[in-house]
Each structure stands twice: as structure tokens, then as C-alpha cells.
Design an enzyme around this catalytic site. Sequence first.
Site, short mmCIF file in Angstrom:
data_model
loop_
_atom_site.label_atom_id
_atom_site.label_comp_id
_atom_site.label_asym_id
_atom_site.label_seq_id
_atom_site.Cartn_x
_atom_site.Cartn_y
_atom_site.Cartn_z
N ASN A 216 0.89 -1.27 -0.11
CA ASN A 216 0.14 0.01 0.05
C ASN A 216 0.95 1.17 0.03
O ASN A 216 1.30 1.69 1.04
CB ASN A 216 -0.76 -0.05 1.21
CG ASN A 216 -1.93 -1.26 1.19
OD1 ASN A 216 -2.99 -1.07 0.45
ND2 ASN A 216 -1.48 -2.17 1.89
N GLU A 217 1.32 1.92 -1.17
CA GLU A 217 1.90 2.82 -1.33
C GLU A 217 1.47 4.10 -0.87
O GLU A 217 0.05 4.13 -0.69
CB GLU A 217 2.42 2.99 -2.82
CG GLU A 217 2.94 1.72 -3.53
CD GLU A 217 4.52 1.68 -3.10
OE1 GLU A 217 4.83 1.90 -1.87
OE2 GLU A 217 5.14 0.80 -3.56
N PRO A 218 2.20 5.15 -0.56
CA PRO A 218 1.52 6.53 -0.26
C PRO A 218 0.42 6.93 -1.03
O PRO A 218 0.49 6.72 -2.20
CB PRO A 218 2.62 7.36 -0.20
CG PRO A 218 4.03 6.59 0.05
CD PRO A 218 3.60 5.32 -0.88
N SER B 214 -2.42 5.32 -0.53
CA SER B 214 -3.52 4.26 -0.62
C SER B 214 -4.41 4.89 0.67
O SER B 214 -4.24 5.21 1.80
CB SER B 214 -2.94 3.11 -0.07
OG SER B 214 -2.06 2.40 -0.76
#
Length: 634
Positions: free
Chosen positions: A157-159, A161
Site C-alpha cells: 500500500n504505497e503512499p 492508499s
Amino acid sequence: MSMVDSFEKIPCEIFANTQEGSRHVADEIAAIIRERQKNNQSCVLGLATGSTPISLYVELVRMHREEGLSFKNVVTFNLDEYYPVERDAFQSYWNFMHRHLFNHIDIIPENIHIPNGELPKEQIKSHCIEYEQMIDEAGGIDLQILGIGNNGHIGFNEPGSSIFSKTRLITLDNSTRIANSREFQNIAKVPRMAITSGISTILKAHRIILMAWGFKAQIIARAVEGHVTEQVPASILQQHNNCTFILDEEAASELTRFKSPWLTGEIEWSPKMIKRAVVNMALKLNKPVLGLTTYDYNENGLGDLLVEKGDAYEINLQVFYMLRDSITGWPGGKPNAVIPNHPERSEPYPKTCIIFSPHPDDDIISMGGTFMRLHDQGHDVHVAYQTSGNIAVTDEFVTRFIDFAVGFEDLFEMDNQRSRKILDYAQKFVSTKKPNQMDTMEIRSIKGLIRRCEAKATCRYVGLKDENIHFQNLPFYETGTIEKNPMGEEDVKVTMALLRKVKPQQVYCAGDLADPHGTHRVCLDIVFESLRRIQAAGEEWVKDCWVWLYKGAWQEWDIADIEMAIPMSPDQMMKKRYGIFIHQSQKDMVPFQGSDNREFWQRAEERNGNTANLYAELGLTKYAAMEAFVRWHY
Ligand code: F6R
């Protein structure tokens, strides 16, 4: 609520090292598994991959083998998988989990769940929905293990998300692809997408443990002490009511209780602590140390220090002198001079020094200026290249150099049948090599030889005699893959023998915990362990041996912690740059470059220039560049 709690919004437990932290988590996992076994129930674990949980899996495997911990009642759900990826590819998380855990325990294969990276794209959506359903049907996750990305991601979950995100296909951040390129030959081979459990999926777990080791300190501090923001996905864990962060000391080092302990309670004001507090305040306020006022101290939480030590100007002076006294052009001590607060002793002169260089170029990259000074100032300098560094050489270099050997023999009319055969063999091997195929012993030794020649050329450039160059080829490194063995008895034996032979008065080693492959860390532990054993054996010479730590290519010491700063002139910087250039096999996007794609000389210059600038900002003389060291006491 304690003062620490007012900063830390997630409970953090801090351990001396990775092994102790991992053991603690393994104990918790084992306790749930056993409790469930007693009641004939299953235990559902959420698992992560990456370098962080490896030591946890080692411990779980040990518990299975030595303590009979059974995993028959365990159901697992992994967080993520690259997309697309073949299940059996070395880098797939399927492969990772089997290699590190599942192949060594008695888990029932049907109980293992890992997102499927082989499915066609149109089936991914339903696969993700099913994945969520399977977790629910299993009764939800009892304990979710997480690592954290440098950008704060959990799972993938990348920034950005959403807190409501579910299991889905995502595009990997470029920074994640660069960080994970260590597992791939180069960045282009890192998949662009991944399937990941969502943040809401993670938050549904009954209990969450996030582990972080080493160089994650900055992002840990943001996740634990910062605002909850989707820009730092791990900060969302502040909203979970049963989440703990398990950290080693390095990863915890940016938390306020360590970084600025005076803000979280009463402390004892040692000179080091005073220096740290005042330097940080000066940098924050953009003021030289001698320009700080009583008002600044009071406004920045240092009122206690004023009460204890009195006048602001007295404290400023004390810190200014500490900074001033750490700067020296004489890393081996200044002969025939009595300088009470000099970082090094002037006697004996000349000194015998040994630089431990984890890879064949760390000496010149990280302390090239100091290396040259030590030699030019008449010390007997030795270098120990701890590992062969053979995995970081491209195949093209191998054929180029064998071609040279063949041409060389031709030129001098030597019999070159054998080298031609080797060239044929190498060309064939390289042209048919699969993406992640391991090199043969022969190819690896040629790669090692290339790096050895570069290291020797650098030593000659500095002016060292050949007999002062030592290639240790430590066995822990020689796995042929990115994953190295832990420190072994043989590594320590080889290192003790060298130390006993050289009997140095100064040892330099890479105190670098941020090496993405962990090689620097193991190399450091080997030197520490060797010195400790020699000391325990009561050998006289070691009492007079000082250890200085430099940082490897990935980081620099905190300015407040530096105990010896060696300034460099623009000419010396240039000389160092040429020394780095000698390592031609390490130029231009080498394999396994880690998370920074600048060339090594650029990183070194920026870092050394930055140290000099910080000293200048604090009100000291402005040098072109500086190399920095911290002393290790044993
Ligand atoms: C892996 C995962 C990631 C990693 C993170 C840290 O399953 O979910 O979030 O935990 O990228 O990776 P390492 O541990 O390699 O630093």
C-alpha cells in the site's frame, strides 16, 4: 500517560538487535499457536516478505526443529505478491516464503495462501475478492506481521492508499522498485505492479506487529509520532487498538525519546547529550552555536539544561569547543604535539593502521581522504578487503577481461589455448544465462578477480605496498546470491589471524547498518567479535588499539555524534574522486545498486560536502568536504 506516550502514538518495544526483536515476536507467535492447539483451534497468521522478517522465520524454523513447535493448525495469508510473476521465479514471494519458512516446517500446504501473480489480468479482481473472503472465512487474521517501506508503505500500500482500500492490484512506487531491485539483476527487471492486501484488510487483523530494523529510523518516527496520513500508510496503524512496533535500537533512534530525550523526561546531561541537544537546536533555528540565546534554550525545551549548567553562552562555548576539537587533519594523531582534546593520540608515531573494507571499494568511497592522509603522514596502513564483492560485476565485464587475457597471451606469443577455451565457455554461459541464474564458481572467481585488481590499483594509487593489501574473501559472503550467510566461525578465525599478524593501533571499519544487503553489518560484527575475543584472551597490543567507525556508501553519521572529522581540500576531493573512478566495474548502474542510483563518487562528494556545510552552519570554518568517524569502545 507518560511523556513518551505523548509523542509515541503506537506502542514501541525496542531491542538491542534484530535477533532479540525477532525472538520476541516468534515467542508471541508460538504462544498463540500453542494456545490454539490446546483448544483444537486453528491460528491464522498474516505474513510479510522482504528482508525484515527473515530473522523471524529463522527463529520459527528453529523452534519447530528444536522445540517441536508444530504448524499443523496454522493458516497463513501473505500480504502481497509481485505481478506478473511466475510462482517458481526466485524473486516471487511464493518462492521466498517457501525458501525461508514453509519448506522447513510442518504447515499443511492447503493452509498457505499467497496472492497469485500468475493469473491473467482480467481474473485479478475476482481473485482479490476471493482472497478477502477466504480471510473472513478463516475467522480473520489473529496476528498480522508487517514490515515497512522507506516511504511508509505497509504491504504494498504505497503512499496515497486509502484507509478503506482492499486487496487489489497496484502500481509499485518507483522508490519501492529501486529498493527491491536488490533482489533482481537490475531495476528494469523489477515488476511494475503487485497484488496487495489493502489497508482496511490489514486493519481488520485482531493484532498487528510491525517490525523494523536498521535504517528505517526516519520513517518509523513519522509513522509513530507524526499525524495520521495516507501519505505515510504505516501512520494509519495509530488507529488500530492492538498494534505494536518491534524495533532495534537503530530503527528507534529517531524517536523523540532517543533523539531529544530531554523532551520526554528528566535526563542526565552528559557532554555528549548536551552536544546533541545544542547542535540540533542550532540547526533547527539556522543559527551558529555561538549565536544561541537564553530565549532559544527556553523556547526549545532546554530550560532544564540552563538551570543545571547556568549561562547559555557557557554551554554554547562548551559545544563549540567539542565541535572544534573533533576537526583534525591528523587522523593518526599529530606527532610531537601535545593537544589535550585531539581525537587521536599523538603517540605512538607512526601508527600501524588497518582499514576494514566490506566490499573492495568502501575504503576509498567512504574514507578515501583519510586513507590517503594516513599514508602520506607516514603511518603503516593496511587494508583488509573483507568480501570478494563478486556479485556486483556485470557479465559483460567478465568476457571483456578474458578477452584481454587471450589478447595479452597473443601479444606476447604465449600459448593461449586454455584462455581461449575459458573465453568460449564464458561467452556461452553468459549468452544462455537465465535472468536469475547463479554464476558458476569460475565466473564468480573471475568477477572477484576483477574487483581485486581494482582494489589493488586503488591501493597503489594511494601508495600502499602490496604486502599491506589483504583479501579476506570471508566465507559468509560466498553464497553466489544476494542472500548471504550469517557470520560464521571461519569468518572470525580469519579476521582474528589477520589482526594478530598486523597488531594495529588503529582499526577503521564500516559502522554502516544501512547496507541493503546486510553485508556491511555482518562485516562489522565479525571485526567486533574478533576484537572482543582477542581482548578476552588478554593480549597486550589490543589494549592500545582504537577503533574508528566510518559509514559506508548509504548514510553519514549524525553531525552531533561525529568524534573525528577529517577535512579535505578541493584537490584532495579530486584525488579521492579519481581513486573511486578506478573501480570501473562499479560505474554506470551496477547490478544490485540498492535504492540510490547515483554513482558512488557523486554520493561520496555530496555526503562529504554536506558534513562540511553542517560544520560551517554551526559556526565553524567552512571546508570543501569532510569525512566523519565515531569511536567504538570495547
Ligand atoms: C512485503 C511487504 C513490504 C515490506 C517492505 C519492507 O511483503 O509487504 O511492505 O515489508 O517493503 O521491506 P524490507 O523488509 O525488505 O525492508
